[in-house]
Motif scaffolding. Structure first.
Motif, mmCIF file in Angstrom:
data_model
loop_
_atom_site.group_PDB
_atom_site.id
_atom_site.type_symbol
_atom_site.label_atom_id
_atom_site.label_comp_id
_atom_site.label_asym_id
_atom_site.label_seq_id
_atom_site.Cartn_x
_atom_site.Cartn_y
_atom_site.Cartn_z
ATOM 1 N N ALA A 80 -3.071 -5.508 -12.084
ATOM 2 C CA ALA A 80 -2.125 -6.359 -12.802
ATOM 3 C C ALA A 80 -1.277 -7.174 -11.838
ATOM 4 O O ALA A 80 -0.846 -8.286 -12.157
ATOM 5 N N ALA A 81 -1.047 -6.617 -10.645
ATOM 6 C CA ALA A 81 -0.264 -7.319 -9.620
ATOM 7 C C ALA A 81 -1.129 -8.264 -8.784
ATOM 8 O O ALA A 81 -0.645 -8.830 -7.794
ATOM 9 N N GLN A 82 -2.393 -8.429 -9.173
ATOM 10 C CA GLN A 82 -3.337 -9.332 -8.492
ATOM 11 C C GLN A 82 -3.496 -8.966 -7.024
ATOM 12 O O GLN A 82 -3.633 -9.830 -6.159
ATOM 13 N N PHE A 83 -3.477 -7.664 -6.746
ATOM 14 C CA PHE A 83 -3.587 -7.202 -5.359
ATOM 15 C C PHE A 83 -4.979 -7.485 -4.813
ATOM 16 O O PHE A 83 -5.989 -7.194 -5.434
ATOM 17 N N ASP A 84 -5.021 -8.064 -3.621
ATOM 18 C CA ASP A 84 -6.275 -8.322 -2.922
ATOM 19 C C ASP A 84 -6.079 -7.933 -1.469
ATOM 20 O O ASP A 84 -5.435 -8.650 -0.703
ATOM 21 N N PRO A 123 -4.096 14.670 -12.820
ATOM 22 C CA PRO A 123 -5.196 14.876 -11.869
ATOM 23 C C PRO A 123 -5.346 13.674 -10.939
ATOM 24 O O PRO A 123 -5.001 12.549 -11.303
ATOM 25 N N ASP A 124 -5.880 13.933 -9.748
ATOM 26 C CA ASP A 124 -6.012 12.861 -8.753
ATOM 27 C C ASP A 124 -6.746 11.648 -9.310
ATOM 28 O O ASP A 124 -6.328 10.500 -9.090
ATOM 29 N N SER A 125 -7.837 11.879 -10.005
ATOM 30 C CA SER A 125 -8.656 10.772 -10.495
ATOM 31 C C SER A 125 -7.885 9.917 -11.493
ATOM 32 O O SER A 125 -7.991 8.680 -11.488
ATOM 33 N N GLU A 126 -7.087 10.553 -12.347
ATOM 34 C CA GLU A 126 -6.310 9.806 -13.339
ATOM 35 C C GLU A 126 -5.140 9.080 -12.670
ATOM 36 O O GLU A 126 -4.814 7.944 -13.047
ATOM 37 N N ALA A 127 -4.511 9.732 -11.695
ATOM 38 C CA ALA A 127 -3.429 9.073 -10.967
ATOM 39 C C ALA A 127 -3.941 7.837 -10.244
ATOM 40 O O ALA A 127 -3.299 6.777 -10.251
ATOM 41 N N LEU A 128 -5.103 7.950 -9.620
ATOM 42 C CA LEU A 128 -5.702 6.819 -8.925
ATOM 43 C C LEU A 128 -6.016 5.693 -9.891
ATOM 44 O O LEU A 128 -5.808 4.513 -9.583
ATOM 45 N N ILE A 134 0.836 -1.205 0.000
ATOM 46 C CA ILE A 134 0.000 0.000 0.000
ATOM 47 C C ILE A 134 0.869 1.251 0.000
ATOM 48 O O ILE A 134 0.563 2.246 -0.674
ATOM 49 N N TYR A 135 1.978 1.201 0.718
ATOM 50 C CA TYR A 135 2.905 2.334 0.770
ATOM 51 C C TYR A 135 3.478 2.631 -0.622
ATOM 52 O O TYR A 135 3.560 3.796 -1.040
ATOM 53 N N LEU A 136 3.865 1.583 -1.342
ATOM 54 C CA LEU A 136 4.382 1.779 -2.691
ATOM 55 C C LEU A 136 3.326 2.376 -3.613
ATOM 56 O O LEU A 136 3.646 3.219 -4.459
ATOM 57 N N GLY A 137 2.075 1.933 -3.446
ATOM 58 C CA GLY A 137 0.990 2.506 -4.232
ATOM 59 C C GLY A 137 0.795 3.982 -3.930
ATOM 60 O O GLY A 137 0.556 4.803 -4.831
ATOM 61 N N ASP A 164 1.404 9.665 -5.459
ATOM 62 C CA ASP A 164 1.943 10.980 -5.126
ATOM 63 C C ASP A 164 2.821 11.521 -6.250
ATOM 64 O O ASP A 164 2.762 12.703 -6.601
ATOM 65 N N LYS A 165 3.653 10.666 -6.836
ATOM 66 C CA LYS A 165 4.546 11.105 -7.904
ATOM 67 C C LYS A 165 3.756 11.498 -9.148
ATOM 68 O O LYS A 165 4.081 12.490 -9.820
ATOM 69 N N LEU A 166 2.732 10.708 -9.465
ATOM 70 C CA LEU A 166 1.912 11.019 -10.641
ATOM 71 C C LEU A 166 1.215 12.372 -10.483
ATOM 72 O O LEU A 166 1.144 13.167 -11.421
ATOM 73 N N ILE A 167 0.736 12.635 -9.280
ATOM 74 C CA ILE A 167 0.081 13.923 -9.014
ATOM 75 C C ILE A 167 1.102 15.055 -9.065
ATOM 76 O O ILE A 167 0.843 16.121 -9.634
ATOM 77 N N TYR A 168 2.280 14.791 -8.498
ATOM 78 C CA TYR A 168 3.348 15.797 -8.520
ATOM 79 C C TYR A 168 3.754 16.122 -9.956
ATOM 80 O O TYR A 168 4.081 17.272 -10.290
ATOM 81 N N ASP A 169 3.707 15.109 -10.832
ATOM 82 C CA ASP A 169 4.072 15.312 -12.236
ATOM 83 C C ASP A 169 2.958 15.960 -13.049
ATOM 84 O O ASP A 169 3.124 16.180 -14.257
ATOM 85 N N GLY A 170 1.810 16.233 -12.404
ATOM 86 C CA GLY A 170 0.757 16.985 -13.075
ATOM 87 C C GLY A 170 -0.505 16.229 -13.424
ATOM 88 O O GLY A 170 -1.439 16.809 -13.986
#
Length: 221
Positions: free
Chosen positions: A179-183, A165-170, A149-152, A157-163
């Motif tokens: 893709a990583a089969q996170f559950d 929008p929150d919704s697209e970064a999420l 979760i920390y890596l996510g 945070d980096k995607l938002i910092y790079d410009g």
């Protein structure tokens, strides 16, 4: 999908995927070992010894060391790394440690309890408990779901910092986690596309599963 055994048998550069011995985590383990009284007459098991990074230290501290791994490749590398006469090398699956039941004073596991599902996690923990003598000690570093979760969070945070929008970064992070089969419910995550999906642990879950196996005096750090 490649199995865990096949992955570790095929992997040559162990340091690429196993860096805990270069991190601060291992420095939390050694003081605990140093505080064990009478270790010079005790038997320790390095459970999932891998390439044997911990074996030179353990062989100096304990009377007898059992270096156990289910990967023949890892065991051969461990034998090369440490040739101390008080080490026995065991090729075995953690889910069945019956030859070691009630025979071990201390079990050490450093990022080696990597089950592919919840049932296997319980089997491994039950086998560890059965292997320990009365009053035996388990010291372990377990993979934490918090890390995933920390890596996510850092990625978002980096995607938002790079410009972005929150919704697209999420959306990007969610796609990567899918893709990583996170559950999150059961703690499954595949942190490397070359590896099988594995189980990570919540801190409250660790206490629950170890208590269920019979452990008492559990301390999490």
């Amino acid at each position: 999908m490649i199995s865990s055994r096949e992955f570790w048998d095929a992997w040559e550069n162990y340091s690429d995927v196993f860096s805990v011995f270069d991190s601060g985590a291992i420095h939390q383990v050694t003081p605990l070992i140093e505080n064990i009284s009478g270790k010079e007459i005790k038997t320790v098991c390095d459970l999932g010894c891998g390439h044997g990074h911990f074996l030179p230290y353990l062989s100096e501290k304990f009377l007898k060391v059992i270096a156990l791994d289910f990967s023949t490749t890892c065991l051969e590398a461990a034998k090369t790394r440490c040739r101390a006469v008080n080490i026995q090398f065991w090729h075995s699956d953690m889910r069945n440690l019956s030859p070691l039941h009630d025979a071990i004073d201390v079990v050490i596991s450093v990022n080696s309890i990597l089950p592919i599902n919840t049932s296997d996690a319980d089997r491994i923990i039950n086998e560890i408990f059965a292997s320990l003598k009365n009053g035996g000690i388990f010291i372990g570093v377990l993979p934490s779901i918090d890390t995933c979760i920390y890596l996510g969070m850092l990625k978002m945070d980096k995607l938002i910092y790079d410009g972005l929008p929150d919704s697209e970064a999420l959306a990007v992070v969610r796609q990567e986690f899918a893709a990583a089969q996170f559950d999150a419910l059961v703690g499954y995550f595949r942190d490397d596309p070359r590896k099988p999906c594995q189980k990570y642990f919540y801190s409250f879950e660790i206490e629950h599963r170890f208590k269920k196996a019979g452990f008492r005096g559990i301390r999490l750090e």
